[in-house]
Design an enzyme around this catalytic site. Structure first.
Site, mmCIF file in Angstrom:
data_model
loop_
_atom_site.group_PDB
_atom_site.id
_atom_site.type_symbol
_atom_site.label_atom_id
_atom_site.label_comp_id
_atom_site.label_asym_id
_atom_site.label_seq_id
_atom_site.Cartn_x
_atom_site.Cartn_y
_atom_site.Cartn_z
ATOM 1 N N GLY A 55 -4.122 -30.365 22.324
ATOM 2 C CA GLY A 55 -5.509 -29.933 22.440
ATOM 3 C C GLY A 55 -6.257 -30.511 21.256
ATOM 4 C CB CYS A 56 -8.261 -32.791 20.603
ATOM 5 S SG CYS A 56 -6.667 -33.402 21.028
ATOM 6 C CB ALA A 57 -12.099 -30.962 17.467
ATOM 7 C CG ASN A 74 -10.353 -31.348 23.839
ATOM 8 O OD1 ASN A 74 -9.175 -30.992 23.923
ATOM 9 N ND2 ASN A 74 -11.369 -30.504 23.809
#
Ligand code: SF4
Ligand code: SF4
Ligand code: SF4
Ligand code: SF4
Lengths: 162, 388, 498
Positions: free
Chosen positions: B15-17, B212
Site C-alpha cells: 500500500g502507498c502514498a 498506490n
C-alpha cells in the site's frame, strides 16, 4: 355476461403416460387425500375422475378429463338429473346420490371423460376441477408440466337455463 | 540465516502514498516542495521505500541520457560499466551526491552517468534505438547481477531508496535540484526485504510510474505483456503498469487517452448508454486488449517529459485527489498533502474512477526551457510518432 | 449358455408403501419392472437395470431403492469386480465394450487439486451484489498487435459475444432428442451465450435460435449445406472429441428416424457413420484449406472454430491450428462425454484437459499469438469453480455438455448408446423423448447458467476483480494441492502455501 373459470389444459405432446395425474386424482377423491398409501390401501380402491390413454403403438399418451363444456352433452342426456352445470363456476357435476348408472353420459361424452363402467360402483364419476384445492390434484402431480391450469373467460349464454 | 527474498524473487503487495506536482508552463522548482507534500502522508508509508522522479533537472546535460544506477559492489559496477561502454559513449560519470541522514541505512553504491548512444552499433533509426535501450535496461535489471538501472532518460532522473520519502529526499539532496515536474512515492509493503531497487517510482526510458494499490489482475497483465518481449523481473504492479503504457503508447503509438481506456475501460453498463459509434469502438478495443484491464484498487500517476496522467481504478477503490491553480496541477493520495504545497487553488476534486486527470506542460509556452535536445526537429519522439 | 454377466444394481421395493400404481412399469424403458400377470403385483428383473434412477424419482410413494448390487467377487487390487464383469461381458458377447458419457475411472480430477485465491486486507474483495460484475467475453480472432490501426478493421474480425463464458457443447440431434436442442438453444438465447448443433444438422424447429447457434462440420458432413453454414453464428470443425480421440462417430440406424434422417440428409434407418478422420484433412495444410473454404463460403462473416481431443502433443497441434486460420481453438479433455464410444478408448486415450489447457496457453504465449485466438475447453467441467479455474489457467470460455444434460435430468447411467434414455435425453424414441418438456428443460438450463453466473461473480469479487478478463490466464490466483513439482510446473501454478 362473462365469468372467469379455471380449466385444465393438457399438452399431449409432453404427456409421458406415467399415470401420476390419475393416481393423484384418485387419492384426492378418497377418504385419505393426504396419504397415497392409506388412500390406496384402505378399503376399496378410490375411483379416479379421469384417465390416461396410450396410442396403439405406445408412443404417445393423453391425459383425459372433462372439458367442462359450456353446453354439455352429458347434462342434456342425463335421465335422472344427476348431471348439472354450475353456472357460477362453469363446472359440470354428477350427483352420486342421483346417478342411476345408466351410462348415458358415458356414451354421450365426446371426450370420453366420464368414468363409470368397470369401477364396480354402478355410478358415473367425472372431473370436478378440484375446486376446493389451490391446484387441481392432477396438475400438481404431473412431473412434466403436461397439464396446465388456466383461468379462462367464458361468455355465459343468456338463452340457456340454469 | 536464510536470505530474505527480494522483489523479483517473490511478489510483494504494498500500500502507498503518491504525489505529483507539475508546472504547466514547464518552469522549474526545487524538490523541497514535493518532499514537503509527501511528508504530510507519512502514515501511509512505513519507512520501507520512498522515491521521487524529477523532470527538467539536468538542463545543461539535456542532450544526453542520464543514467542512475545502484550497485551492490565494485565488481558489479565494473561489469556494468563495461557493458555500458560497449553500447554508449559515456560523457560524464560520478556518484550521485548524497547527504548523511540518520534514518537511511545501508545504501548501495549510487552512480550517475551521462551517455550518448551515437557511437553504438545501433541502427540510425530512433525507434530501433529506443527499442535497443529498452532491452538494454530490462536486460541489465532482469539479470539481477548486482547492478540495477534506476532510470535512463534525458533531462530526468529517479531518486529512491529504503526509508521514508522525506528522508530519501534529504539523503539525495533534492532541495538542490530544480525540475518542472516531480512525482513522489511512499511505500507500505506488507512484507519487504528492503531492497533499494524495489522502491518506486519505476522508470522506463523517460516514462515513470508511481502507483498506490494492488492489482488483482496482475498475472493476467503480466502474462499478456510478456508475450511482447517484456520481462517482469520485479514482479511489482508498478513495473507491469509501466510496461503496459510503454507497449501501448510507445510501441503501438496509442495516445494516453486510449491507453487509459484500455486499462480502465468504462463498465459495459455505461457503454450501453453511450452513443453507438463510440460504444462500438470502445467495445472493440476492450475485446482486443481485455488482458490489459487493470483490476483491483489503484491510483496511478504516469509521468513523461510533457506532463502527467493520473488515473484511478474503475470503482475508485483507492483515494486520489487532484487540484489545479494557475500554474500547477497537483495529484496526491490525500487532500491535506496538496493544500500543504499549493496555494491559490482554483479547483480541488476527487476524480471519478477510470477518469484520467491531465497535467500537460504547455509545450508552446515562451518562458519554457526546451524539453528535448532536438525538440521540433528530428527527435526521437517525433520519429516515434512517424512510425505510427 | 449361462451368462456370466452380473446385475449391477438391485431393486428394493418396499411393499408396505407400493400401491401398485404401475408408474415404475411404464417409466422403465429397460423393462426392469413388470406386472406379474398372475397376481397383478409389481416385480423387477434386476439384471436389466442400468441405474438411471427414473423409477425411484417417479414412484409416488417412495417405495423404491436402486442400489449397487451388493454381491461382489473376492477383493483383489487388480482383478476388481468391474474388471471381471467387463471380461465376462465380452466373453458373453464377443463385442467391443460400448459406453456413453465420459471417462469413468476415478483418476485424479485436477480441478479439485487446484484452489482459488481471495483478497484479504491488502486489497479489498468486491461485493457482487453492490458492484457490477462483468462476465462478458468475446470469442474470435483478434488483430495482431503491431499497429494501432489494426483495430480499425472490425469486419475482418467477427466475434461471438457471450454474457457468461459458458457455452453448450456439441451434441447432435439424433444422439440427443430435439427437446434437448430446444432446451439448450432457448437457454443460450436468453442467457446470451451459444449452443452447438453437433454434427447432425440444424432441425427446422430450432432454426429460430440460429443467432446463438454454433454449427458443426464433422467428418461425416451430416446436414452440411451452404444454408446450414450461413445459419450459424460460428462454424466449428470437429476433428476429434475427448471421449473418443482418433475414432469416428456412429449413430446406430435405430436412432436415425425420419426427423433425424431428414436433418442429417441421409436415408432413414441407415447407420450414420462419421469416419475417424476427415477424408479431406490429412495434414495441417488441408485443415487450413477447409477453414478457408468455410470462411469463403460465409464471406468471412463468422469465426471458425476447430475442435480437437486433448492428446499428447496438443500444444503443437493447437499452435498449428491457430496458424492454419482457426479463430477459436476448442480442446476437449479425456473426460469429455459422448453418446456412444468404445469404453476402452473412452478411458484410456487422451489426456486431462487441465494439462492440455495449461500447455496450449503457454505455447501460444511463447509464440506471442495467444491474444489473437480464443481458447475454449471442455471435457468434465462440472461447476462454476471448474469454470473459474479453467479461465485462470488460460481459457477464454468453456463448453459444458454433460453438465448441461445433467441439468436436464441425466443421471449418468452411461447407456446413451442404447437409445433407451429414460430421461428423454439421449434418445429419439418419441415415447421417451417426450419426457423432456423443453419448457422445463429451458428453465433448468437457464437456472444452471444463472446460478453459475452468480457464483463466478462471487469468485471474482472475492479475488478483488470485477471483470472476467482479469482472471483469464491469471495463474497467480491458483495454487496446487498435493501435486508433484512437475505437475505444478506444467500447470504453471505454485503449490499451496507458496
Ligand atoms: S401425470 Fe402428466 S405426464 Fe403423467 S400421465 Fe398425467 S398428464 Fe401425462
Ligand atoms: S381437476 Fe381434480 S378431479 Fe379433475 S381430473 Fe384433475 S384431479 Fe381429477
Ligand atoms: S411406482 Fe412405486 S408405488 Fe407405483 S408400482 Fe412402482 S413401486 Fe409401486
Ligand atoms: S433402469 Fe432406471 S427406471 Fe429402470 S429400474 Fe433401473 S433405475 Fe429404474
Amino acid at each position: 355476461m362473462t365469468a372467469v373459470v379455471r380449466r385444465v389444459e393438457a399438452q399431449d405432446e409432453y404427456c409421458m403416460g406415467c399415470g401420476l395425474c390419475r393416481l393423484a386424482c384418485q387419492v384426492a377423491h378418497s377418504a385419505y387425500p393426504l396419504s397415497i398409501v392409506k388412500a390406496m390401501k384402505t378399503g376399496s380402491r378410490p375411483v379416479p375422475r379421469m384417465s390416461v390413454e396410450s396410442s396403439a403403438d405406445g408412443m404417445s399418451f393423453r391425459s383425459v378429463r372433462c372439458l367442462q363444456c359450456e353446453d354439455p352433452e352429458c347434462v342434456k342426456i342425463c335421465i335422472s338429473g344427476a348431471a348439472t352445470r354450475d353456472e357460477e363456476t362453469g363446472v359440470v357435476l354428477i350427483d352420486e346420490q342421483k346417478c342411476v348408472g345408466c351410462w348415458s353420459c358415458v356414451i354421450a361424452c365426446p371426450e370420453g371423460a366420464i368414468i363409470g363402467p368397470g369401477t364396480g360402483r354402478g355410478k358415473a364419476y367425472k372431473c370436478d376441477l378440484c375446486l376446493e384445492r389451490e391446484f387441481p390434484a392432477c396438475v400438481a402431480a404431473c412431473p412434466n408440466r403436461a397439464l396446465i391450469l388456466r383461468e379462462v373467460e367464458v361468455v355465459e349464454s343468456t338463452t340457456r337455463e340454469g | 540465516m536464510k536470505k530474505m527474498l527480494r522483489e523479483g524473487d517473490v511478489r510483494i503487495p504494498a500500500g502507498c502514498a503518491i504525489a505529483a506536482l507539475v508546472n504547466l508552463r514547464g518552469l522549474p522548482f526545487a524538490g523541497t516542495r514535493i518532499a514537503d507534500c509527501i511528508a504530510v502522508m507519512r502514515e501511509r508509508s512505513n519507512g520501507l521505500g520512498g522515491g521521487f522522479a524529477a523532470y527538467g533537472i539536468y538542463p545543461e546535460m539535456k542532450d544526453y541520457y542520464a543514467v542512475h544506477v545502484f550497485f551492490d559492489g565494485i565488481p558489479e559496477k565494473r561489469e556494468f560499466e563495461y557493458q555500458l561502454r560497449r553500447h554508449f559513449r559515456v560523457v560524464s560519470t560520478g556518484p550521485i551526491p548524497t547527504r548523511r541522514n540518520d534514518e537511511i541505512h545501508n545504501p548501495p553504491i549510487i552512480w550517475r552517468y551521462f551517455v550518448s548512444p551515437e557511437n553504438s552499433l545501433l541502427a540510425e533509426e530512433p525507434v530501433r534505438r529506443q527499442e535497443f535501450m529498452v532491452s538494454f535496461i530490462t536486460g541489465v535489471n532482469a539479470a539481477s547481477n548486482g547492478a540495477y538501472i534506476v532510470s535512463f532518460g534525458k533531462n530526468m532522473g529517479v531518486f529512491k531508496g529504503v526509508g521514508f520519502p522525506e528522508d530519501i529526499a534529504d539523503f539525495f539532496r533534492l532541495d538542490e535540484y530544480r525540475g518542472y515536474l516531480w512525482t513522489a512515492h511512499g511505500r507500505f509493503p506488507t512484507n519487504t526485504p528492503g531492497w533499494w531497487g524495489g522502491a518506486h517510482p519505476f522508470a522506463l526510458l523517460e516514462t515513470t510510474v508511481i502507483h498506490n494499490g494492488e492489482i488483482s489482475s496482475y498475472d493476467a497483465n503480466r502474462r499478456f505483456i510478456e508475450m511482447y518481449g517484456y520481462r517482469c523481473s520485479l514482479q511489482t504492479d508498478t513495473e507491469v503498469i509501466a510496461y503496459i503504457f510503454d507497449f501501448l503508447c510507445r510501441r503501438l503509438g496509442m495516445s494516453q487517452e486510449e491507453a487509459a481506456l484500455i486499462v480502465a475501460p468504462p463498465l459495459w453498463d455505461e457503454l450501453a448508454m453511450m452513443e453507438e459509434e463510440t460504444a462500438n469502438r470502445i467495445t472493440r478495443i476492450r475485446a482486443v486488449f481485455s488482458s490489459l484491464l487493470l483490476n483491483g484498487p489503484f491510483s496511478i500517476v504516469l509521468a513523461t517529459p510533457d506532463g502527467i496522467m493520473a488515473l484511478n481504478d474503475r470503482l475508485k477503490l483507492r483515494p486520489m485527489v487532484a487540484a489545479e491553480n494557475e500554474d500547477f496541477v497537483a495529484v496526491a493520495s490525500e487532500e491535506a498533502a496538496i493544500r500543504k504545497i499549493l496555494t491559490g487553488i482554483n479547483r480541488i476534486w476527487s476524480p471519478r474512477g477510470g477518469e484520467p486527470v491531465w497535467g500537460k506542460v504547455d509545450l508552446t509556452h515562451p518562458e519554457r526551457e526546451p524539453l528535448y535536445a532536438g525538440e521540433g526537429g528530428s527527435d526521437d519522439a517525433e520519429a516515434a510518432k512517424s512510425k505510427i | 449358455m449361462l451368462k456370466l454377466q452380473k446385475a449391477k444394481f438391485e431393486i428394493g421395493r418396499d411393499f408396505d408403501r407400493c400401491v401398485g400404481c404401475g408408474v415404475c412399469v411404464n417409466q422403465c424403458a429397460n423393462e426392469v419392472h413388470f406386472r406379474d400377470p398372475y397376481d397383478e403385483s409389481v416385480c423387477a428383473d434386476d439384471i436389466k437395470c442400468v441405474g438411471c434412477q427414473r423409477c425411484v424419482h417417479l414412484c409416488p410413494t417412495g417405495a423404491l431403492r436402486v442400489v449397487s448390487f451388493a454381491s461382489r467377487t473376492r477383493e483383489h487390487g487388480l482383478w476388481t469386480s468391474t474388471v471381471i464383469n467387463e471380461i465376462h461381458l465380452q466373453s458373453d458377447s464377443g463385442g467391443i465394450l460400448l459406453s456413453g458419457m465420459g471417462h469413468s475411472r476415478p483418476d485424479t480430477v485436477y480441478w479439485d487439486r487446484i484452489l482459488l485465491n481471495a483478497s484479504q486486507v491488502t486489497n479489498p474483495s468486491i461485493d457482487p451484489l453492490r458492484e457490477p460484475m462483468e462476465l462478458k467475453t468475446f470469442l474470435g480472432r483478434k488483430p495482431p498487435l503491431n499497429r494501432k490501426n489494426s483495430l480499425d478493421a472490425p469486419e475482418k474480425y467477427p466475434q461471438l459475444e457471450l454474457e457468461i463464458p459458458v457455452m453448450f457443447a456439441a451434441m447432435s440431434f439424433g444422439s440427443v432428442s430435439l427437446n434437448v436442442h430446444k432446451s439448450l438453444a432457448r437457454a443460450a438465447m436468453s442467457q446470451k451465450t451459444y449452443w452447438n448443433t453437433g454434427e447432425g444438422g440444424l432441425h427446422p424447429e430450432v432454426r429460430a435460435y440460429r443467432d446463438r447457434a454454433i454449427v458443426q462440420v464433422a467428418s461425416g458432413r451430416f446436414g452440411v449445406s451452404p444454408e446450414y453454414l450461413e445459419e450459424g453464428a460460428c462454424i466449428e470443425i470437429k476433428i476429434g472429441q475427448g471421449a473418443k480421440p482418433g475414432i469416428g462417430g456412429h449413430l446406430p440406424g435405430e436412432k436415425v428416424t425420419g426427423e433425424v434422417a431428414r436433418t442429417r440428409k441421409i436415408p432413414p434407418g441407415s447407420d450414420a457413420i462419421s469416419p475417424a478422420p476427415h477424408h479431406d484433412i490429412y495434414s495441417i495444410e488441408d485443415l487450413s484449406q477447409l477453414i478457408y473454404s468455410l470462411k469463403e463460403a460465409t464471406a468471412y462473416r463468422k469465426p471458425v472454430a476447430v475442435k480437437i481431443a486433448a492428446v499428447h502433443n496438443v500444444a503443437a497441434i493447437c499452435s498449428g491450428m491457430a496458424r492454419a486460420g482457426a479463430d477459436i481453438l476448442v480442446i476437449d479433455g479425456y473426460r469429455g462425454g459422448s453418446g456412444a464410444t468404445p469404453l476402452r478408448i473412452r478411458n484410456d486415450v487422451g489426456i486431462p484437459v487441465e494439462f492440455a489447457l495449461a500447455a496450449v496457453d503457454r505455447r501460444l504465449r511463447e509464440e506471442g499469438i495467444r491474444n489473437e485466438v480464443s481458447l475454449v475447453v471442455s471435457g468434465g467441467i462440472r461447476n462454476s469453480a471448474d469454470v473459474a479455474k479453467a479461465i485462470a489457467l488460460g481459457a477464454d470460455a468453456v463448453y459444458i455438455g454433460t453438465a448441461a444434460l445433467v441439468a436436464l435430468g441425466c443421471h449418468m447411467c452411461q447407456n446413451c448408446y442404447t437409445g433407451k434414455c429414460n430421461w428423454g435425453i439421449a434418445t429419439v424414441n418419441p415415447r421417451l423423448a417426450r419426457r423432456l418438456n423443453p419448457d422445463i428443460g429451458t428453465l433448468r438450463a437457464e437456472n444452471l447458467l444463472r446460478a453459475w453466473k452468480h457464483e463466478l461473480a462471487e469468485f471474482l469479487g472475492g479475488m478483488g476483480m470485477n471483470a472476467i478478463e482479469s482472471l483469464r490466464g491469471n495463474r497467480l490466483m491458483l495454487r496446487g494441492l498435493g501435486l508433484t513439482e512437475r505437475e505444478l510446473e506444467i500447470l504453471g501454478i505454485k503449490a499451496v502455501g507458496e
